[in-house]
Design an enzyme around this catalytic site. Structure first.
Site, PDB file in Angstrom:
ATOM      1  N   ASP A  67       0.817  -1.217   0.000  1.00 36.81           N
ATOM      2  CA  ASP A  67       0.000   0.000   0.000  1.00 36.81           C
ATOM      3  C   ASP A  67       0.846   1.260   0.000  1.00 36.81           C
ATOM      4  O   ASP A  67       2.070   1.214   0.160  1.00 36.81           O
ATOM      5  CB  ASP A  67      -0.944   0.003   1.207  1.00 36.81           C
ATOM      6  N   ASN A 136      -7.325  -3.398  14.647  1.00 41.63           N
ATOM      7  CA  ASN A 136      -8.706  -3.739  14.286  1.00 41.63           C
ATOM      8  C   ASN A 136      -8.770  -4.923  13.324  1.00 41.63           C
ATOM      9  O   ASN A 136      -9.826  -5.219  12.783  1.00 41.63           O
ATOM     10  CB  ASN A 136      -9.416  -2.521  13.678  1.00 41.63           C
ATOM     11  N   HIS A 138      -6.970  -5.263  10.442  1.00 40.59           N
ATOM     12  CA  HIS A 138      -6.724  -5.015   9.025  1.00 40.59           C
ATOM     13  C   HIS A 138      -5.413  -5.635   8.571  1.00 40.59           C
ATOM     14  O   HIS A 138      -4.468  -5.780   9.350  1.00 40.59           O
ATOM     15  CB  HIS A 138      -6.792  -3.521   8.683  1.00 40.59           C
ATOM     16  N   GLU A 143      -9.655  -2.418   5.694  1.00 41.72           N
ATOM     17  CA  GLU A 143     -10.281  -2.156   6.984  1.00 41.72           C
ATOM     18  C   GLU A 143     -11.514  -3.048   7.185  1.00 41.72           C
ATOM     19  O   GLU A 143     -12.146  -3.479   6.220  1.00 41.72           O
ATOM     20  CB  GLU A 143     -10.694  -0.687   7.077  1.00 41.72           C
TER      21      GLU A 143
END
Length: 247
Positions: A67, A136, A138, A143
């Site tokens: 990314d 979380n 990811h 996400e």
């Protein structure tokens, strides 16, 4: 998934680096999938040391990063292009034209995603993909609830928890970008082999959810349970919430 629990974060990082060095010895022209953030820094440090010791030759390798922040040029000190130069690329024999990241500052992010996908389809898939895991759940910047199991590189809005976690890398007064270009979960799962590294007690709960909970997009890392060749490397603290037979 195979799970390896090491006594310390340093040993876990060096274990992952050894897996990448072994991959390069086994297949010198390997395509390596790389990650950024706080977790892989020790891995890259160990790989640089292995390279200097003659144990990791990057001369024929090719890399693809997961990314890049949207709207951030590669010259920006908080770009992932700069991160990779700082922690790995500038210290090993890896030609710049064999390193690939999404073009974060492209005029049209969607076009940059399509170009990145074309490159990955031509050279990939990754022989070995490195992953971290967000608090979380990811992977990459996929996400919870916004996960594509089939698509390619895509523009995503970052969760506020992700932006808060990444704020430590930015200077005072600098804003963490709200969007990023990321390989989809589906693209990540195309890698031939995957290794996920997690260290520290703060990751224990999400690691247990990813490894032992149900598979679902509410925890993108849980999708790794579907992969035929995935290894999770943990230190004792990150393994702290696993069932006793695993931890």
């Amino acid at each position: 998934m195979r799970v390896a629990v090491l006594p310390s974060a340093d040993e876990a990082e060096r274990h992952v680096a050894a897996l990448f060095a072994a991959q390069l010895r086994r297949k010198p022209d390997s395509v390596l999938g790389l990650a950024t953030g706080g977790t892989p820094v020790g891995v890259y440090r160990a790989l640089v040391a292995a390279h200097r010791a003659g144990e990791a030759d990057f001369g024929k390798a090719r890399t693809f990063n997961l990314d890049e922040y949207a709207g951030v040029p590669p010259s920006h000190p908080q770009s992932y292009a700069a991160y990779m130069r700082t922690h790995l690329f500038d210290h090993v024999n890896l030609s710049p034209d064999r390193t690939h990241l999404p073009e974060g500052d492209a005029d049209r992010a969607e076009d940059a995603c399509r170009l990145y996908d074309a490159l990955y389809r031509y050279y990939g898939p990754a022989d070995l993909q490195l992953l971290g895991i967000g608090a979380n759940g990811h992977i990459g910047f996929n996400e919870p609830g916004f996960v594509s199991a089939t698509g390619g590189t895509q523009v995503v809005r970052l969760a506020e928890s992700t932006r808060r976690a990444n704020a430590r890398f930015f200077g005072e007064g600098e804003q963490v970008p709200a969007y990023a270009l990321t390989m989809s979960a589906g693209r990540i799962l195309q890698a031939r082999s995957i290794v996920l590294l997690a260290t520290g007690a703060a990751k224990a709960a999400i690691v247990a959810r990813a490894l032992e909970g149900p598979i679902g997009t509410d925890c993108p890392a849980s999708l790794l349970q579907l992969h035929p060749d995935a290894t999770v490397v943990l230190d004792l603290e990150a393994a702290g919430a696993l069932a006793p037979e695993r931890g």
